[in-house]
Design a protein around this motif. Structure first.
Motif, mmCIF file in Angstrom:
data_model
loop_
_atom_site.group_PDB
_atom_site.id
_atom_site.type_symbol
_atom_site.label_atom_id
_atom_site.label_comp_id
_atom_site.label_asym_id
_atom_site.label_seq_id
_atom_site.Cartn_x
_atom_site.Cartn_y
_atom_site.Cartn_z
ATOM 1 N N LYS A 1 -5.709 6.687 -5.045
ATOM 2 C CA LYS A 1 -4.675 5.548 -4.530
ATOM 3 C C LYS A 1 -5.878 3.993 -5.313
ATOM 4 O O LYS A 1 -5.316 3.173 -6.566
ATOM 5 C CB LYS A 1 -4.625 4.440 -3.576
ATOM 6 N N LEU B 1 3.520 9.834 -9.704
ATOM 7 C CA LEU B 1 2.121 10.347 -10.899
ATOM 8 C C LEU B 1 1.970 11.668 -10.830
ATOM 9 O O LEU B 1 1.616 12.491 -11.590
ATOM 10 C CB LEU B 1 1.134 9.093 -10.987
ATOM 11 N N MET B 2 1.124 11.912 -9.265
ATOM 12 C CA MET B 2 0.226 13.254 -9.486
ATOM 13 C C MET B 2 1.466 14.413 -10.028
ATOM 14 O O MET B 2 1.461 15.292 -11.021
ATOM 15 C CB MET B 2 -0.506 13.601 -7.999
ATOM 16 N N HIS B 3 3.052 14.503 -9.388
ATOM 17 C CA HIS B 3 3.706 15.373 -9.192
ATOM 18 C C HIS B 3 3.879 15.480 -10.606
ATOM 19 O O HIS B 3 5.339 16.537 -11.269
ATOM 20 C CB HIS B 3 4.638 15.190 -8.116
ATOM 21 N N ASP C 1 2.361 2.113 -3.675
ATOM 22 C CA ASP C 1 0.992 1.931 -4.485
ATOM 23 C C ASP C 1 1.348 4.211 -3.833
ATOM 24 O O ASP C 1 1.143 5.200 -5.336
ATOM 25 C CB ASP C 1 0.362 1.237 -4.413
ATOM 26 N N PHE C 2 1.086 4.344 -3.148
ATOM 27 C CA PHE C 2 0.813 5.407 -2.378
ATOM 28 C C PHE C 2 2.089 6.488 -2.895
ATOM 29 O O PHE C 2 1.231 7.264 -3.394
ATOM 30 C CB PHE C 2 0.638 5.535 -0.895
ATOM 31 N N GLU D 1 0.947 -1.067 0.104
ATOM 32 C CA GLU D 1 -0.313 0.261 0.014
ATOM 33 C C GLU D 1 1.246 1.071 -0.091
ATOM 34 O O GLU D 1 0.630 2.135 -0.863
ATOM 35 C CB GLU D 1 -1.068 0.205 1.056
ATOM 36 N N VAL E 1 -4.521 9.505 -15.264
ATOM 37 C CA VAL E 1 -4.952 10.002 -13.227
ATOM 38 C C VAL E 1 -5.782 11.402 -13.608
ATOM 39 O O VAL E 1 -6.088 11.492 -12.035
ATOM 40 C CB VAL E 1 -2.951 10.248 -13.414
ATOM 41 N N GLN F 1 3.788 5.353 -5.231
ATOM 42 C CA GLN F 1 3.923 5.814 -6.881
ATOM 43 C C GLN F 1 2.782 6.962 -7.393
ATOM 44 O O GLN F 1 2.905 8.349 -8.474
ATOM 45 C CB GLN F 1 2.830 4.292 -7.287
ATOM 46 N N ILE F 2 2.014 7.024 -7.019
ATOM 47 C CA ILE F 2 -0.215 8.007 -7.187
ATOM 48 C C ILE F 2 0.705 8.754 -6.451
ATOM 49 O O ILE F 2 0.864 10.279 -7.898
ATOM 50 C CB ILE F 2 -0.775 7.646 -5.765
ATOM 51 N N LEU F 3 1.368 9.516 -5.676
ATOM 52 C CA LEU F 3 2.205 10.547 -5.414
ATOM 53 C C LEU F 3 3.484 10.951 -6.732
ATOM 54 O O LEU F 3 2.786 11.859 -7.252
ATOM 55 C CB LEU F 3 3.108 10.401 -4.166
ATOM 56 N N ASP G 1 -1.353 18.646 -4.778
ATOM 57 C CA ASP G 1 -1.106 18.246 -5.169
ATOM 58 C C ASP G 1 -0.638 18.307 -6.962
ATOM 59 O O ASP G 1 0.625 18.205 -7.591
ATOM 60 C CB ASP G 1 -1.264 16.822 -5.597
ATOM 61 N N LEU H 1 -1.963 0.066 -11.186
ATOM 62 C CA LEU H 1 -0.671 0.264 -10.894
ATOM 63 C C LEU H 1 0.166 -1.418 -10.769
ATOM 64 O O LEU H 1 -0.045 -2.394 -11.274
ATOM 65 C CB LEU H 1 -0.521 0.579 -9.098
#
Lengths: 266, 186
Positions: B179, A49-51, A42-43, A39, B128, A45-47, B147, B186
Motif C-alpha cells: 500500500k 487491485l490484487m484480486h 487504501d488497504f 489507510e 501493481v 483498494q490494494i486488495l 493474494d 491510489l
C-alpha cells in the motif's frame, strides 16, 4: 487503540476474523481517526487491485520444453552413468596433474594464434549460426548514430534526407565480416513520442521477438523472417523509413531464419 | 484445486503412465508459471523457471511421501526454485538491467474494451505487479501465495513451514508495505 495497533488488524478485519472486542475497538478507532480511516480505504483498494489481476496464460511450448529438458538431462545422466561404470582408479596426485595439464592446454589454445580467424576456428557452431542469419548480439558492433543510410519506404521527402547519408556509411560489398554483424534492416521512425515508443516495444515483445535496447533511441529486434509482414504492419502505424528498399517486401531475406532490424527513434 | 485428481495422476505416473505427468503439468502450469512470473517478472525467464520446476517434479516424484499432499509439495519445490533463481539473477544484475518499459507484454485488447480503457487497466496491472516485485522476498512470497495464487492460510503455512499466525502477520505487513509503495497511485 493506537494507530499502529489498528493497522496490524487490517488483514483480520478484511478476512472478518476479528474477535468481538477487537472489532469494536477497531471500528471505534476508524470512526475517530481520519488518517486510519483513509489507510483502511487504501488497504481495501490494494486488495481489490490484487484480486483483479488476471493470471497470465502460460506459453504454449511450456510442456514441449519440459520434455526437451528431460530428454537432454536423460542423455547427460546416461553419459555420466557410463563414465561411472568405467570405474576409473585414479590417485589424487594423478587427477590433479591431469587437471593442471587440461587447464594449461586450454590457456595455451586461447592465447595462441590458432584462435585467429582463417587459421582454425574454435567456434564452428557460432560461425554456422551466423551464416544462417542468426546474429550474435554480444559480438555485435555498436551502431553509429549516422549509420541510417535509408531510402524512403514511400518515396517522400524524408527519403532524400536519409539517402544523402548513404555514401558516408555504406560498406563495400566485399567487406564480408563486418556485414555479418550489421542489421539486415534499418528503420528510422520520426516524430514519435515516448508513449508510442513504449507501445511499439511492447508489441514487439508480445510477438516474442527479441528486443535489445542499445541506446535510449536505438533498438535491435530479432524476428523470424516469416513474420516480416507483421513487422511491417507494426511500422505502418508510424511515419517511418527503412533500408534497404527491398526490406519493404515480405519476401526480403527469404532463406534466412532470423532477421535483425535496427530501429532508431527521432 | 482438484486435489483428488492430482493424487490420482501422481499414482498413475508412479505406475509408469507418462501421460499422467502431462495432465499434472496441464493442471498446475498456470499457477506455477504465474508464481515464477511473480518472482522473475520476465516471461522467457518465467517459462524456463516453470519448466525447471516441472523437470524436478518429474525426477523427484518418488520422494513425495503422501500423494494427497502433491499440491503443497509442488509449491515447496517451486518456492525453492524461485528463491534460487531470483538470487542467481539478482547477482547477475538481471533486475537492475530491466526497465519498466521493456519487460511487459503488449496491449492485449479483450473484446468490447476500448483501447484507452484497456490500456489503463493493463497499466494498473503492470504497476501493481511491479510494486509486488519490489517487495522484500519474504513479503513477496506471502503476497504471491495468498493474494495471487489464492491459497488458504493452512496451505501457505504448510508450504512455508510457518505457524498460521506468523503467516497472517507477515501478510498484513506485506500488504501495508505494498500500500505504501502504491500510495501515489491510489
Amino acid at each position: 487503540m493506537q494507530c499502529t495497533d489498528a493497522h496490524m488488524l487490517f488483514t483480520d478485519f478484511a478476512d472478518n476474523t476479528l474477535s468481538r472486542e477487537e472489532l469494536h475497538a477497531l471500528t471505534g478507532h476508524l470512526l475517530d481517526c481520519q488518517a486510519c480511516a483513509k489507510e483502511w480505504r487504501d488497504f481495501q483498494q490494494i486488495l481489490g487491485l490484487m484480486h483483479n489481476l488476471e493470471p497470465q496464460t502460460p506459453p504454449a511450448d511450456l510442456l514441449p520444453g519440459i520434455h526437451a529438458k528431460l530428454a537432454q538431462r536423460g542423455i547427460f545422466q546416461r553419459a555420466w552413468a557410463l563414465v561411472e561404470s568405467l570405474n576409473f582408479s585414479l590417485s589424487i596426485p594423478a587427477a590433479a596433474a591431469i587437471f593442471t595439464l587440461a587447464m594449461l592446454a586450454g590457456f595455451l589454445l586461447k592465447t595462441s594464434h590458432l584462435e585467429q580467424p582463417g587459421v582454425l576456428s574454435s567456434r564452428p557452431a557460432r560461425m554456422s549460426a551466423t551464416s544462417h542469419g542468426e546474429l550474435l548480439t554480444p559480438r555485435r558492433l555498436p551502431i553509429a548514430p549516422n549509420s541510417m543510410f535509408a531510402v524512403s519506404h514511400d518515396g517522400g521527402s524524408l527519403s532524400e534526407r536519409l539517402a544523402s547519408l548513404a555514401p558516408t556509411t555504406r560498406r563495400p560489398a566485399a567487406d564480408h565480416a563486418p556485414r555479418l554483424l550489421s542489421p539486415d534492416i534499418h528503420v528510422l521512425i520520426e516524430k514519435i513520442d515516448h508513449e508510442s515508443q513504449v507501445v511499439l516495444c511492447r508489441e514487439i515483445v508480445r510477438h516474442n521477438w527479441q528486443l535489445h535496447r542499445i541506446t535510449a533511441n536505438l533498438f535491435l529486434v530479432h524476428l523470424p523472417q516469416a513474420e516480416l509482414d507483421n513487422f511491417h504492419e507494426l511500422l505502418d502505424r508510424h511515419h517511418y523509413a527503412l533500408a534497404p528498399a527491398a526490406a519493404a517486401e515480405a519476401r526480403f531475406g527469404y532463406g534466412k531464419t532470423v532477421l535483425t532490424a535496427a530501429i532508431r527513434f527521432e | 484445486m482438484p486435489y483428488q485428481e492430482a493424487a490420482q495422476l501422481v499414482r498413475a505416473f508412479r505406475q509408469g503412465n507418462q501421460q499422467a505427468f502431462n495432465r499434472l503439468v496441464a493442471l498446475y502450469q498456470r499457477k506455477i508459471y504465474n508464481l515464477a512470473l511473480g518472482y522473475v517478472k520476465q516471461e522467457d525467464e518465467a517459462k524456463d523457471l516453470a519448466q525447471d520446476i516441472f523437470v524436478t517434479v518429474f525426477r523427484q516424484m518418488d520422494k513425495l511421501q503422501d500423494e494427497s499432499k502433491f499440491g503443497a509439495w509442488l509449491y515447496q519445490l517451486a518456492m525453492n526454485h524461485c528463491r534460487n533463481r531470483y538470487q542467481k539473477l539478482r547477482r547477475r544484475g538481471f533486475f537492475t538491467n530491466q526497465s519498466l518499459d521493456d519487460t511487459e507484454t503488449g496491449l492485449n485488447l479483450s473484446s468490447g474494451a476500448t483501447p484507452e480503457k484497456e490500456y489503463e487497466r493493463q497499466n494498473t496491472s503492470r504497476l501493481v505487479r511491479e510494486a509486488i516485485a519490489t517487495l522484500a522476498p519474504a513479503e513477496k512470497e506471502v503476497i504471491l501465495l495468498r493474494d495471487l495464487q489464492e491459497l488458504s492460510y493452512e496451505e501457505i503455512s504448510e508450504i512455508l513451514g510457518l505457524p498460521m499466525g506468523t503467516v497472517k502477520s507477515k501478510l498484513n505487513r506485506a500488504r501495508l508495505a505494498l500500500k505504501n509503495r502504491l500510495k501515489h497511485f491510489l
